[in-house]
Design a protein around this motif. Sequence first.
Motif, PDB file in Angstrom:
ATOM      1  N   VAL A  99       0.836  -1.197   0.000  1.00  0.00           N
ATOM      2  CA  VAL A  99       0.000   0.000   0.000  1.00  0.00           C
ATOM      3  C   VAL A  99       0.869   1.245   0.000  1.00  0.00           C
ATOM      4  N   ALA A 100       1.889   1.275   0.856  1.00  0.00           N
ATOM      5  CA  ALA A 100       2.768   2.441   0.941  1.00  0.00           C
ATOM      6  C   ALA A 100       3.468   2.713  -0.384  1.00  0.00           C
ATOM      7  N   GLU A 101       3.986   1.668  -1.029  1.00  0.00           N
ATOM      8  CA  GLU A 101       4.693   1.839  -2.300  1.00  0.00           C
ATOM      9  C   GLU A 101       3.761   2.355  -3.381  1.00  0.00           C
ATOM     10  N   ASN A 102       2.514   1.912  -3.376  1.00  0.00           N
ATOM     11  CA  ASN A 102       1.541   2.403  -4.353  1.00  0.00           C
ATOM     12  C   ASN A 102       1.201   3.862  -4.118  1.00  0.00           C
ATOM     13  N   VAL A 134      -9.383   2.800   7.648  1.00  0.00           N
ATOM     14  CA  VAL A 134      -9.398   1.498   6.969  1.00  0.00           C
ATOM     15  C   VAL A 134      -8.787   0.437   7.874  1.00  0.00           C
ATOM     16  N   GLY A 135      -9.011  -0.824   7.512  1.00  0.00           N
ATOM     17  CA  GLY A 135      -8.561  -1.921   8.348  1.00  0.00           C
ATOM     18  C   GLY A 135      -7.289  -2.593   7.873  1.00  0.00           C
ATOM     19  N   PHE A 136      -6.446  -1.888   7.121  1.00  0.00           N
ATOM     20  CA  PHE A 136      -5.178  -2.443   6.663  1.00  0.00           C
ATOM     21  C   PHE A 136      -4.090  -1.401   6.904  1.00  0.00           C
ATOM     22  N   ASN A 137      -2.822  -1.811   6.736  1.00  0.00           N
ATOM     23  CA  ASN A 137      -1.738  -0.881   7.030  1.00  0.00           C
ATOM     24  C   ASN A 137      -0.807  -0.692   5.844  1.00  0.00           C
ATOM     25  N   ALA A 138       0.238   0.094   6.067  1.00  0.00           N
ATOM     26  CA  ALA A 138       1.140   0.490   4.996  1.00  0.00           C
ATOM     27  C   ALA A 138       1.840  -0.685   4.340  1.00  0.00           C
ATOM     28  N   LYS A 139       2.091  -1.761   5.097  1.00  0.00           N
ATOM     29  CA  LYS A 139       2.867  -2.880   4.593  1.00  0.00           C
ATOM     30  C   LYS A 139       2.018  -3.944   3.890  1.00  0.00           C
ATOM     31  N   GLU A 144      -3.739  -8.284  -2.006  1.00  0.00           N
ATOM     32  CA  GLU A 144      -4.480  -9.004  -0.975  1.00  0.00           C
ATOM     33  C   GLU A 144      -5.760  -8.268  -0.571  1.00  0.00           C
ATOM     34  N   LEU A 145      -5.935  -7.041  -1.053  1.00  0.00           N
ATOM     35  CA  LEU A 145      -7.085  -6.234  -0.659  1.00  0.00           C
ATOM     36  C   LEU A 145      -8.282  -6.483  -1.571  1.00  0.00           C
ATOM     37  N   SER A 146      -9.464  -6.271  -1.025  1.00  0.00           N
ATOM     38  CA  SER A 146     -10.684  -6.312  -1.829  1.00  0.00           C
ATOM     39  C   SER A 146     -10.694  -5.124  -2.793  1.00  0.00           C
ATOM     40  N   ILE A 147     -11.577  -5.188  -3.796  1.00  0.00           N
ATOM     41  CA  ILE A 147     -11.700  -4.073  -4.741  1.00  0.00           C
ATOM     42  C   ILE A 147     -12.065  -2.787  -4.002  1.00  0.00           C
ATOM     43  N   ALA A 148     -12.949  -2.893  -3.017  1.00  0.00           N
ATOM     44  CA  ALA A 148     -13.359  -1.709  -2.253  1.00  0.00           C
ATOM     45  C   ALA A 148     -12.168  -1.093  -1.523  1.00  0.00           C
ATOM     46  N   ASN A 149     -11.337  -1.921  -0.906  1.00  0.00           N
ATOM     47  CA  ASN A 149     -10.179  -1.399  -0.193  1.00  0.00           C
ATOM     48  C   ASN A 149      -9.116  -0.870  -1.153  1.00  0.00           C
ATOM     49  N   GLN A 150      -9.010  -1.472  -2.323  1.00  0.00           N
ATOM     50  CA  GLN A 150      -8.099  -0.914  -3.326  1.00  0.00           C
ATOM     51  C   GLN A 150      -8.547   0.487  -3.738  1.00  0.00           C
ATOM     52  N   GLN A 151      -9.866   0.687  -3.805  1.00  0.00           N
ATOM     53  CA  GLN A 151     -10.382   2.013  -4.108  1.00  0.00           C
ATOM     54  C   GLN A 151      -9.974   3.009  -3.017  1.00  0.00           C
ATOM     55  N   MET A 152      -9.951   2.559  -1.762  1.00  0.00           N
ATOM     56  CA  MET A 152      -9.536   3.431  -0.670  1.00  0.00           C
ATOM     57  C   MET A 152      -8.052   3.793  -0.791  1.00  0.00           C
ATOM     58  N   LYS A 180     -18.519   4.279   2.133  1.00  0.00           N
ATOM     59  CA  LYS A 180     -19.026   5.531   1.566  1.00  0.00           C
ATOM     60  C   LYS A 180     -19.068   6.626   2.629  1.00  0.00           C
ATOM     61  N   VAL A 181     -19.485   6.254   3.837  1.00  0.00           N
ATOM     62  CA  VAL A 181     -19.532   7.229   4.921  1.00  0.00           C
ATOM     63  C   VAL A 181     -18.147   7.814   5.173  1.00  0.00           C
ATOM     64  N   VAL A 182     -17.116   6.954   5.172  1.00  0.00           N
ATOM     65  CA  VAL A 182     -15.742   7.413   5.374  1.00  0.00           C
ATOM     66  C   VAL A 182     -15.323   8.323   4.226  1.00  0.00           C
ATOM     67  N   LEU A 183     -15.656   7.939   2.997  1.00  0.00           N
ATOM     68  CA  LEU A 183     -15.318   8.766   1.838  1.00  0.00           C
ATOM     69  C   LEU A 183     -15.945  10.153   1.958  1.00  0.00           C
ATOM     70  N   PHE A 184     -17.217  10.214   2.316  1.00  0.00           N
ATOM     71  CA  PHE A 184     -17.896  11.497   2.430  1.00  0.00           C
ATOM     72  C   PHE A 184     -17.287  12.339   3.549  1.00  0.00           C
ATOM     73  N   ASP A 185     -16.826  11.690   4.613  1.00  0.00           N
ATOM     74  CA  ASP A 185     -16.125  12.411   5.679  1.00  0.00           C
ATOM     75  C   ASP A 185     -14.812  13.002   5.157  1.00  0.00           C
ATOM     76  N   VAL A 186     -14.097  12.231   4.320  1.00  0.00           N
ATOM     77  CA  VAL A 186     -12.855  12.727   3.721  1.00  0.00           C
ATOM     78  C   VAL A 186     -13.139  13.931   2.839  1.00  0.00           C
ATOM     79  N   ILE A 187     -14.204  13.852   2.044  1.00  0.00           N
ATOM     80  CA  ILE A 187     -14.568  14.973   1.172  1.00  0.00           C
ATOM     81  C   ILE A 187     -14.920  16.205   2.005  1.00  0.00           C
ATOM     82  N   THR A 188     -15.661  16.008   3.092  1.00  0.00           N
ATOM     83  CA  THR A 188     -15.996  17.125   3.986  1.00  0.00           C
ATOM     84  C   THR A 188     -14.731  17.746   4.567  1.00  0.00           C
ATOM     85  N   ASP A 189     -13.757  16.896   4.942  1.00  0.00           N
ATOM     86  CA  ASP A 189     -12.486  17.390   5.482  1.00  0.00           C
ATOM     87  C   ASP A 189     -11.723  18.194   4.438  1.00  0.00           C
TER      88      ASP A 189
END
Length: 503
Positions: A99-102, A134-139, A144-152, A180-189
């Motif tokens: 994730v970090a390298e990406n 999110v429920g994953f970390n930099a390493k 290994e991530l779902s499509i939804a988490n790859q979008q994150m 989606k709720v997290v995404l909308f919070d990011v947009i608000t931020d």
Amino acid sequence: MSTQKPALRLEGILKTFPGVRALDNVSFSVIPGEVHALMGENGAGKSTLMKVLGGLYQPDDGQIIIDEQPVVMTSPLQAKSKGIVFIHQELSLAEELTVAENIYLGELPHKSFGRVDWKKLHAQTDSILQRLKVGFNAKTRVGELSIANQQMVEIARALTVEAKAVIFDEPTASLTDAEKVVLFDVITDLKSHGVGIIYISHRMEEIFKITDRISVLRDGQYRGTLNTAETTDDEITQLMIGRKLDLSRNASHHEVGDVALEVRELSCGALFKNIDFEVRRGEVVGFYGLVGAGRTEIAETLFGLREPTAGQIYLDGAEVTIHSPADAIAKGISLVPEDRKGQGLVLGMNCRDNMTLPQVEGLKFGPFVAETDEVAIFDKYKERLDIRTPGWKQTVGNLSGGNQQKIVIAKWLSMHPSILIVDEPTRGIDVGSKSEIHNLIRELASQGYAVIVISSEMPEVLHVSDRIIAMYSGEIMRTFTSDEVTEDNLIQAISGITSNRAA
């Protein structure tokens, strides 16, 4: 907000391709701290306009203005350096990297002698990921991530720079409701920090929930900008397509035929279990449920992409065994997959070859493919499905999303199946093309096809289905007829609140 100077403006943008004027004198602006929706049918010019902004295309005329200064965008890297950040609908991640390298690809922090500062890289990445909850970390390896988490992960990239404007292109297409709720919070931020947001989506409920203004393109032309709080979805739809749409529930009561497909006690490991249902000729059965409910996995099992661990499948009353897609196709089952670009099409191939690909062996004359037969198939389904393309030589990747979906459907209809499974038929498709696809599904049922529709959109399953199967955690919770279903009891069923299995 209206008195503020725009963070960026596009003025009088003109862009032509051979035989097509994609953008015709289009102007658009985004103000710091606003969410500005860009809407239009597939093929209206939204993607082309954003590619001009991102330096992928050079306009034939017009200007890009950032902080009141005209700029010439020559590459995506330059756009990013100017504070223009894109979050694309189509994932562009390296699955073998972390994730970090990406997130910091091309911009990895370094120590002396050019060595990567891994500690700093992981700390910076984890800080961003904590912001996204999110429920994953930099390493974590991206593959290994779902499509939804790859979008994150794509979204996390936008938080690494001091952005003036962030373009979100269908960002919720692969996200769960919680994400989606997290995404909308990011947009608000981002808004609170004065970042302008360009939000491209076909989902009206999202547009009216989070945007401040809405601009509409149609046929490559600017059709107007409206304040979100002062307009309606009907007004926006008419601007987009120039007509009203029928988005009512399915109220058809036509006669259905014999049972074409019957499934009994079908299971596939932990993905789904004890699945019972049937589909009759002339009937549309909708599968509705949350992400992970098992809907797509059932379709993949019926199509031979997964091996069931228990249960029986019957076609026209006879038990069958399906080990592969070739088995399924031979038995008259076709699957229009959720990911039309990744699984349904070869984007660099022309329309004709995409449409005839599954049956090319049967179209051979000796060692050669009978081109006249291929063209005849293309012409037949181009007219039947109203596929809008200059001709069969057009590259599929250049078509709008709605027309790409019609190519995939035509590919399987040309195989003359008796059972058609359509997974997320209108994902990433504009409201006008969505209506056409819905009408096509109903028309196919009236012609005697047994149709299964899998959808994450409640209005869609309500509109096209004769019966709706509600799933939760790999199980069928309840089956509704179109007469008895309500939004409340459907939501309860997919949330696991009820297990009343009505027939």
